[in-house]
Design an enzyme around this catalytic site. Sequence first.
Site, PDB file in Angstrom:
ATOM      1  CE  LYS A  13      -2.210  -0.905   3.866  1.00  0.00           C
ATOM      2  NZ  LYS A  13      -1.441  -2.066   4.358  1.00  0.00           N
ATOM      3  NE  ARG A  86      -4.265  -1.239  10.295  1.00  0.00           N
ATOM      4  CZ  ARG A  86      -3.176  -0.583   9.857  1.00  0.00           C
ATOM      5  NH1 ARG A  86      -3.205   0.703   9.640  1.00  0.00           N
ATOM      6  NH2 ARG A  86      -2.056  -1.245   9.642  1.00  0.00           N
TER       7      ARG A  86
HETATM    8  P1  AMP Z   1       0.777   0.946   9.449  1.00  0.00           P
HETATM    9  O1  AMP Z   1       1.885   1.917   9.258  1.00  0.00           O
HETATM   10  O2  AMP Z   1      -0.433   1.256   8.626  1.00  0.00           O
HETATM   11  O3  AMP Z   1       1.224  -0.480   9.314  1.00  0.00           O
HETATM   12  O4  AMP Z   1       0.287   1.121  10.972  1.00  0.00           O
HETATM   13  C1  AMP Z   1       1.172   0.899  12.043  1.00  0.00           C
HETATM   14  C2  AMP Z   1       0.393   0.762  13.338  1.00  0.00           C
HETATM   15  O5  AMP Z   1      -0.310   1.985  13.614  1.00  0.00           O
HETATM   16  C3  AMP Z   1      -0.675  -0.312  13.360  1.00  0.00           C
HETATM   17  O6  AMP Z   1      -0.152  -1.603  13.627  1.00  0.00           O
HETATM   18  C4  AMP Z   1      -1.560   0.201  14.500  1.00  0.00           C
HETATM   19  O7  AMP Z   1      -0.957   0.008  15.756  1.00  0.00           O
HETATM   20  C5  AMP Z   1      -1.559   1.704  14.248  1.00  0.00           C
HETATM   21  N1  AMP Z   1      -2.634   2.071  13.314  1.00  0.00           N
HETATM   22  C6  AMP Z   1      -2.485   2.614  12.074  1.00  0.00           C
HETATM   23  N2  AMP Z   1      -3.676   2.817  11.495  1.00  0.00           N
HETATM   24  C7  AMP Z   1      -4.607   2.357  12.370  1.00  0.00           C
HETATM   25  C8  AMP Z   1      -6.025   2.266  12.341  1.00  0.00           C
HETATM   26  N3  AMP Z   1      -6.724   2.666  11.276  1.00  0.00           N
HETATM   27  N4  AMP Z   1      -6.648   1.757  13.421  1.00  0.00           N
HETATM   28  C9  AMP Z   1      -5.965   1.355  14.507  1.00  0.00           C
HETATM   29  N5  AMP Z   1      -4.626   1.395  14.596  1.00  0.00           N
HETATM   30  C10 AMP Z   1      -3.941   1.899  13.547  1.00  0.00           C
END
Ligand code: AMP
Length: 211
Positions: A13, A86
């Site tokens: 992504k 999410r």
């Molecule tokens: P990412 O960079 O998208 O992989 O997000 C890293 C971390 O941020 C995730 O594992 C969650 O702990 C937190 N996070 C990011 N987006 C969300 C979301 N929409 N809902 C809940 N936690 C989030």
Amino acid sequence: MNILLLGAPGSGKGTASEQLIDKNGFTQLSTGDLYRAEISNKTELGLKAIEYMNAGKYVPDEITIGMVAKFLETKSTNLLFDGFPRTLVQAQELDKLLAAKGTKLDVVLHFKCDESVLLERLSNRIICPKCKKSYHKVNIRPKVEWICDTDGTELVVRPDDAPEKIKIRLEEYNTLTAPLIKIYNNKMVELDVTNVTPKKLYEDVVKGLKL
Ligand code: AMP
């Protein structure tokens, strides 16, 4: 056009976003990046999020929705939603927030990827903490070891890319996020991203979005 990039961690992504921002003028709304910025600025929001993130767990819905609502006050069109929504609650709230701005989610790109490939990619991922560009220790290496090609910043391994955290993050995705695939069925474009290079990924995305 507002687009949601829906896919497990490591499905590409962020890589697709980089190219859609550079070449097609979209603005990325990555809740993961927003949280990492809050953490590095040591804000109250960052302090709330860090424990969940470092454990590989989702941050509670109300916190994430509040952060996104604030972002949407500044811009609500031509967005790439990366990592949000999410959960089903987040998806419902996003619909309401966008409707209040007179806009909506137009297309959902679903990045389908074998779990073994996700594991391999995440455990080899290194990223630039400044521009967010991501590399692979073996397959997509920077020109100079551990230095970002774009801005010369030292590359890092994300704390939540540790093997035991990866497993938890994939479980969170399968339990809480995969159910969104059904609700977005009517605006979904499916992409098989298991064995694609960043170049091919972008070509598939452009084709899928009819850009
Ligand atoms: P990412 O960079 O998208 O992989 O997000 C890293 C971390 O941020 C995730 O594992 C969650 O702990 C937190 N996070 C990011 N987006 C969300 C979301 N929409 N809902 C809940 N936690 C989030």
